[in-house]
Motif scaffolding. Structure first.
Motif, mmCIF file in Angstrom:
data_model
loop_
_atom_site.group_PDB
_atom_site.id
_atom_site.type_symbol
_atom_site.label_atom_id
_atom_site.label_comp_id
_atom_site.label_asym_id
_atom_site.label_seq_id
_atom_site.Cartn_x
_atom_site.Cartn_y
_atom_site.Cartn_z
ATOM 1 N N ARG A 95 39.530 41.060 50.992
ATOM 2 C CA ARG A 95 38.584 42.124 50.636
ATOM 3 C C ARG A 95 37.176 41.559 50.690
ATOM 4 N NH1 ARG A 95 38.702 45.727 45.065
ATOM 5 N NH2 ARG A 95 36.586 46.582 45.208
ATOM 6 N N SER A 96 36.431 41.914 51.712
ATOM 7 C CA SER A 96 35.078 41.390 51.890
ATOM 8 C C SER A 96 34.077 42.236 51.099
ATOM 9 C CB SER A 96 34.707 41.391 53.375
ATOM 10 O OG SER A 96 33.418 40.851 53.572
ATOM 11 N N GLY A 97 33.024 41.575 50.579
ATOM 12 C CA GLY A 97 32.003 42.277 49.810
ATOM 13 C C GLY A 97 30.983 41.323 49.249
ATOM 14 N N VAL A 117 27.006 36.094 46.233
ATOM 15 C CA VAL A 117 27.400 35.698 47.584
ATOM 16 C C VAL A 117 27.674 36.973 48.372
ATOM 17 C CG1 VAL A 117 29.044 34.407 48.979
ATOM 18 C CG2 VAL A 117 28.362 33.535 46.735
ATOM 19 N N PHE A 118 27.013 37.132 49.513
ATOM 20 C CA PHE A 118 27.055 38.379 50.262
ATOM 21 C C PHE A 118 28.085 38.322 51.389
ATOM 22 C CE2 PHE A 118 22.816 38.054 48.455
ATOM 23 C CZ PHE A 118 22.667 39.300 47.872
ATOM 24 N N GLN A 119 28.741 39.462 51.585
ATOM 25 C CA GLN A 119 29.644 39.706 52.709
ATOM 26 C C GLN A 119 30.644 38.566 52.899
ATOM 27 O OE1 GLN A 119 29.916 42.630 54.359
ATOM 28 N NE2 GLN A 119 28.423 43.298 52.816
ATOM 29 N N SER A 120 31.474 38.392 51.892
ATOM 30 C CA SER A 120 32.489 37.350 51.952
ATOM 31 C C SER A 120 33.700 37.769 51.132
ATOM 32 C CB SER A 120 31.931 36.019 51.435
ATOM 33 O OG SER A 120 32.942 35.033 51.404
ATOM 34 N N ALA A 121 34.894 37.458 51.666
ATOM 35 C CA ALA A 121 36.121 37.668 50.906
ATOM 36 C C ALA A 121 36.531 36.411 50.163
ATOM 37 C CB ALA A 121 37.246 38.104 51.843
ATOM 38 N N VAL A 146 32.693 39.889 39.911
ATOM 39 C CA VAL A 146 32.111 41.232 39.846
ATOM 40 C C VAL A 146 31.605 41.643 41.222
ATOM 41 C CG1 VAL A 146 30.391 42.676 38.687
ATOM 42 C CG2 VAL A 146 31.440 40.761 37.462
ATOM 43 N N ASP A 147 31.859 42.895 41.580
ATOM 44 C CA ASP A 147 31.303 43.480 42.802
ATOM 45 C C ASP A 147 29.831 43.790 42.553
ATOM 46 O OD1 ASP A 147 30.622 44.910 45.054
ATOM 47 O OD2 ASP A 147 32.473 46.075 45.106
ATOM 48 N N ALA A 148 28.938 43.123 43.273
ATOM 49 C CA ALA A 148 27.505 43.278 43.024
ATOM 50 C C ALA A 148 27.003 44.669 43.371
ATOM 51 C CB ALA A 148 26.720 42.229 43.816
ATOM 52 N N SER A 149 27.651 45.371 44.282
ATOM 53 C CA SER A 149 27.182 46.697 44.678
ATOM 54 C C SER A 149 27.462 47.756 43.621
ATOM 55 C CB SER A 149 27.830 47.104 46.005
ATOM 56 O OG SER A 149 29.248 47.138 45.877
ATOM 57 N N GLN A 152 31.011 46.333 38.951
ATOM 58 C CA GLN A 152 32.330 46.501 38.350
ATOM 59 C C GLN A 152 33.152 45.250 38.596
ATOM 60 O OE1 GLN A 152 33.343 49.165 36.507
ATOM 61 N NE2 GLN A 152 31.303 50.041 36.748
ATOM 62 N N ALA A 153 33.908 44.837 37.566
ATOM 63 C CA ALA A 153 34.726 43.633 37.666
ATOM 64 C C ALA A 153 35.906 43.876 38.602
ATOM 65 C CB ALA A 153 35.212 43.211 36.285
ATOM 66 N N ILE A 154 36.096 42.967 39.560
ATOM 67 C CA ILE A 154 37.236 43.038 40.467
ATOM 68 C C ILE A 154 38.468 42.416 39.834
ATOM 69 C CG2 ILE A 154 38.066 42.424 42.760
ATOM 70 C CD1 ILE A 154 35.792 44.441 42.719
ATOM 71 N N GLY A 155 38.264 41.389 39.047
ATOM 72 C CA GLY A 155 39.359 40.730 38.354
ATOM 73 C C GLY A 155 38.810 39.818 37.284
ATOM 74 N N SER A 156 39.651 39.473 36.315
ATOM 75 C CA SER A 156 39.200 38.635 35.205
ATOM 76 C C SER A 156 40.324 37.701 34.784
ATOM 77 C CB SER A 156 38.754 39.500 34.014
ATOM 78 O OG SER A 156 39.837 40.273 33.524
#
Length: 317
Positions: A95-97, A117-121, A146-149, A152-156
């Motif tokens: 999942r890139s982001g 960090v931009f555009q990286s899975a 966290v997804d910077a866009s 929201q937390a992606i995982g913890s």
């Protein structure tokens, strides 16, 4: 016309009403008693007098973490998936982001974060050392990606002070000796690099809520694994808690506030236990119902053989 009257009039004319004087009149300070108390506290800290009052701002230990890198997946893994299997799937369903890592803990509303960090899975954060003081043994630390866009937390991942200390004890458990037990020098949890799974769909990420694995929907469950994170981790316990040189009492864990979510979590866990018993009863009913003659016959033969071979009244003796 006396000298005392003249002196009183002179002092009255010289005095002015100020805010500090009003405060002093309403709540007078006891300077001598305050100075005595501060001196007594400092003496108590060095002489270890019973019933002393301590300054517990130093806490029970120091948590040091450096966040190295992470990996995020589009398709989540079930909560019970082994970490080694997840690490072996690091090149699939990526999942890139834009991501950053964040650290929070239960003793404060403050947080620490890494760069974005931009555009990286597989973002590589390479953060500086994050140093946090645990105020008591119940302190919990949460590491999030966290997804910077969307922020929201992606995982913890949840780390507890007791868990970190248990790691330390596991490392020295087989090397205990009389000299190591009598040694006042603390045995530190040496910094080591570890990989941790990242879980999603948890409300707060702290306490029992982190370990809840109920179903959110037919296709989603709490605690699903959305990726992994690699960190350098160490924890140094405050030696004053067990050292004979400068002993001090252990800071108490604050009492838990009434939380309706925790009650709901306990209800969900009780419901899960009841459902397990219902499934067990359903399996037993299926075995004895002769819906599957081969299975029921085999169970009957095993039951008869067990009754003839063993005495049930001596079971466990």
């Amino acid at each position: 016309g006396s000298e005392k009257a003249k002196e009183s009039v002179k002092k009255l004319s010289e005095s002015k009403f100020t805010l500090s004087k009003i405060y002093e009149a309403v709540a007078p300070k006891k300077e001598e008693e305050g100075e005595h108390n501060s001196e007594q506290i400092s003496v108590d800290q060095t002489t270890n007098t019973p019933g002393e009052r301590r300054d517990w701002r130093d806490g029970v230990g120091t948590f040091t973490i450096r966040i190295n890198k992470s990996c995020l997946f589009r398709i989540f893994f079930p909560p019970e998936t082994d970490l080694n299997h997840i690490l072996g799937a690091s090149d699939r369903w990526l999942r890139s982001g834009d991501y950053y890592a964040r650290v929070s803990w239960t003793d404060s509303t403050k947080t620490r974060r890494t760069k974005t960090v931009f555009q990286s899975a597989k973002p590589r954060f390479d953060s500086d050392d994050i140093i946090i003081t645990a105020l008591h043994y119940g302190t919990e630390f949460k590491i999030e990606v966290v997804d910077a866009s969307t922020d929201q937390a992606i995982g913890s991942k949840l780390l507890t002070t007791q868990g970190l200390l248990q790691w330390q004890r596991d490392n020295i458990g087989w090397g205990l000796s009389l000299s190591s037990v009598m040694n006042e020098e603390p045995v530190r949890l040496e910094r080591r690099t570890i990989c941790l799974e990242l879980r999603t769909n948890v409300k707060t990420g702290f306490g029992l809520d982190f370990y809840n694995t109920d179903k959110i929907s037919e296709t989603s469950r709490t605690g699903e694994i959305s990726g992994w994170i690699e960190i350098d981790l160490s924890f140094e316990e405050n030696p004053d808690l067990y050292s004979m040189s400068h002993p001090r009492p252990c800071p108490p864990r604050p009492s838990d506030d009434f939380n309706m979510e925790i009650i709901q979590l306990h209800i969900a866990r009780i419901t899960a236990i009841v459902e397990d018993f219902q499934r067990l009863l359903g399996s037993y009913t299926y075995i004895v119902s002769w819906k599957n003659p081969a299975l029921t016959s085999l169970s009957l033969l095993m039951f008869v053989a067990t009754c003839l071979r063993f005495n049930a009244e001596y079971t466990g003796c």
